[in-house]
Scaffold this motif. Structure first.
Motif, short mmCIF file in Angstrom:
data_model
loop_
_atom_site.label_atom_id
_atom_site.label_comp_id
_atom_site.label_asym_id
_atom_site.label_seq_id
_atom_site.Cartn_x
_atom_site.Cartn_y
_atom_site.Cartn_z
N UNK A 261 0.80 -1.22 -0.11
CA UNK A 261 -0.10 -0.02 -0.09
C UNK A 261 0.80 1.32 0.06
N UNK A 262 2.06 1.11 0.72
CA UNK A 262 2.95 2.38 0.70
C UNK A 262 3.79 2.70 -0.80
N UNK A 263 3.83 1.58 -1.63
CA UNK A 263 4.55 1.78 -2.63
C UNK A 263 3.88 0.75 -3.73
N UNK A 264 2.73 1.37 -4.40
CA UNK A 264 1.96 0.40 -5.32
C UNK A 264 3.03 0.26 -6.78
N UNK A 265 2.75 -0.60 -7.62
CA UNK A 265 3.32 -0.78 -8.74
C UNK A 265 3.34 0.55 -9.49
N UNK A 266 4.30 0.65 -10.49
CA UNK A 266 4.22 1.80 -11.20
C UNK A 266 3.05 1.75 -12.45
N UNK A 267 2.77 0.57 -12.61
CA UNK A 267 1.49 0.41 -13.65
C UNK A 267 0.27 0.95 -13.24
N UNK A 268 0.16 1.06 -11.81
CA UNK A 268 -1.18 1.60 -11.15
C UNK A 268 -2.05 0.43 -10.93
N UNK A 269 -1.74 -0.71 -11.27
CA UNK A 269 -2.54 -1.74 -11.30
C UNK A 269 -2.37 -2.60 -9.59
N UNK A 270 -3.08 -2.79 -8.62
CA UNK A 270 -2.80 -3.30 -7.49
C UNK A 270 -2.12 -4.88 -7.76
N UNK A 271 -1.35 -5.05 -6.78
CA UNK A 271 -0.68 -6.45 -6.67
C UNK A 271 -1.68 -7.23 -5.86
N UNK A 272 -2.04 -8.30 -6.39
CA UNK A 272 -2.90 -9.70 -5.58
C UNK A 272 -2.00 -10.58 -5.04
N UNK A 273 -2.01 -10.84 -3.90
CA UNK A 273 -1.09 -11.66 -3.52
C UNK A 273 -2.01 -12.70 -2.59
N UNK A 274 -1.82 -14.12 -3.02
CA UNK A 274 -2.70 -15.28 -2.65
C UNK A 274 -2.06 -16.21 -1.90
N UNK A 275 -2.42 -16.73 -0.69
CA UNK A 275 -1.65 -17.94 -0.13
C UNK A 275 -2.27 -19.00 -1.13
N UNK A 276 -1.26 -20.07 -1.08
CA UNK A 276 -1.53 -21.40 -1.82
C UNK A 276 -2.67 -22.05 -1.32
N UNK A 277 -3.40 -22.73 -2.34
CA UNK A 277 -4.54 -23.41 -1.80
C UNK A 277 -4.36 -25.05 -1.71
N UNK A 278 -3.27 -25.54 -2.57
CA UNK A 278 -3.36 -27.08 -2.49
C UNK A 278 -2.38 -27.55 -1.32
N UNK A 279 -1.70 -26.96 -0.72
CA UNK A 279 -1.11 -27.47 0.41
C UNK A 279 0.00 -28.17 0.07
N UNK A 280 0.32 -29.24 0.55
CA UNK A 280 1.61 -30.12 0.11
C UNK A 280 1.22 -30.98 -1.21
N UNK A 281 0.03 -30.86 -1.60
CA UNK A 281 0.03 -31.66 -2.96
C UNK A 281 0.16 -30.43 -3.93
N UNK A 282 0.70 -29.52 -3.94
CA UNK A 282 0.74 -28.39 -4.82
C UNK A 282 1.70 -28.98 -5.88
N UNK A 283 2.82 -29.30 -5.67
CA UNK A 283 3.90 -29.63 -6.74
C UNK A 283 3.59 -31.06 -7.28
N UNK A 284 3.15 -31.91 -6.51
CA UNK A 284 2.85 -33.30 -7.13
C UNK A 284 1.70 -32.92 -8.04
N UNK A 285 0.57 -32.37 -7.70
CA UNK A 285 -0.38 -32.01 -8.65
C UNK A 285 0.13 -31.34 -9.92
N UNK A 286 0.87 -30.16 -9.74
CA UNK A 286 1.70 -29.51 -10.95
C UNK A 286 2.45 -30.39 -11.75
N UNK A 287 2.89 -31.37 -10.91
CA UNK A 287 3.88 -32.25 -11.88
C UNK A 287 3.12 -33.29 -12.88
N UNK A 288 1.90 -33.74 -12.45
CA UNK A 288 1.21 -34.47 -12.77
C UNK A 288 0.31 -33.63 -14.27
N UNK A 289 0.12 -32.48 -13.54
CA UNK A 289 -0.43 -31.44 -14.86
C UNK A 289 0.52 -31.36 -16.10
N UNK A 290 1.79 -31.35 -15.78
CA UNK A 290 2.90 -31.09 -16.69
C UNK A 290 2.72 -32.51 -17.60
#
Length: 301
Positions: A261-290
């Motif tokens: 909030x103190x220093x927004x991106x130069x583009x003027x578009x806000x940054x969206x920061x999201x906590x991961x949702x898949x937990x310990x499965x994330x990388x394994x699911x991503x590998x399966x997706x590949x």
């Protein structure tokens, strides 16, 4: 029934998932990683776990994706660089070993790239076209999803935001100094507070300990600065954050938001920061997706 498998080989645990073509998880299993015993033992443990899953959930296996710690050559299916936590891992031909054992195609990604692929496919950044992935664990890893595809760079090291300098002068595990990892990793948070683990610091912070809260504030502020650097260079304004440190999201989120909030991106578009949702499965699911994407089954990711 057909399936693709995803394997996430970490320094402590190897997570294996068996997925339907739409990446719905049919079964999962985590086993210890024999990191001190060499690449053959590590792949052997992963394959034993996968065979147990196939025994429990009969399916025709179409292919296997592997997410592995270290710098990898995804095209050659080989580990290029590994930390000293792994014995006999650098130079190991991962996909060749898996294909010999199972007789199906195999594909390799860096574990953080696989994490991001998973979160874009089925997690917090689902459907995103421009995303920075960051994992805050023992170290700090990063990956880039640009124009709807993973961008790993000509040497497989694109997105390694954890080893960007300019965050003080402390020595980093890679041999450099002042990298983001020296203030935002679990190891760094524990060291700043004087604890053995970041979990102990989180417990103290939840009790209102000002020094513990300050350690998380330092980490969150540094993460925000890294996000702003990425936004300034690549115009990427979505970030998904996972890893052990991110499990204490209520401690990490406020300093990140305050700094952005103190220093927004130069583009003027806000940054969206999201906590991961898949937990310990994330990388394994991503590998399966590949694997699914390479084989042309399921949703292309």
């Amino acid at each position: 029934m057909t399936a693709v498998a995803g394997i996430d080989i970490g320094g402590t645990t190897t997570q294996v998932v068996l997925c339907a073509p739409d990446l719905g998880v049919l079964d999962r299993l985590g086993v210890p990683t024999p990191a001190a015993e060499g690449g053959t033992a590590m792949i052997g443990a992963a394959l034993d776990a996968l065979r147990r899953l196939l025994d429990r959930t009969p399916a025709k296996l179409l292919g296997v994706g592997v997410g592995a710690a270290g710098v990898v050559d995804a095209r050659a299916g080989r580990i290029l660089v590994a930390s000293d936590s792994f014995r006999g891992w650098a130079g190991f031909a991962v996909t060749a070993a898996v294909e010999r054992a199972l007789g199906v195609p195999a594909f390799l990604d860096n574990d953080v790239n696989a994490f991001l692929r998973g979160e874009v496919a089925k997690g917090a950044a689902m459907g995103g076209t421009h995303v920075l992935g960051m994992t805050l664990g023992t170290g700090v890893g990063g990956a880039l999803w640009l124009d709807g595809a993973l961008y790993d760079g000509p040497r497989g090291a694109a997105g390694e935001i954890g080893h960007v300098p300019g965050f003080g002068d402390l020595p980093c595990t890679c041999g450099g100094r002042g990298h983001l990892e020296t203030v935002a990793s679990g190891r760094a948070i524990a060291a700043r507070y004087g604890a053995r683990t970041a979990r102990e610091v989180a417990q103290a912070a939840h009790r209102g300990d000002p020094d513990a809260l300050a350690a998380y504030e330092t980490a969150g502020t540094a993460v925000a600065r890294a996000l702003l650097i990425t936004a300034g260079l690549l115009d990427v304004t979505t970030c998904v954050i996972g890893g052990g440190v991110a499990r204490t999201w209520p401690l990490l989120d406020p300093p990140i938001r305050t700094a952005l909030a103190a220093e927004p991106p130069v583009s003027g578009h806000p940054l969206h920061v999201l906590p991961a949702r898949l937990g310990e499965d994330a990388a394994a699911i991503g590998a399966a997706a590949r694997a699914g994407a390479e084989l042309g089954v399921g949703t292309p990711v």
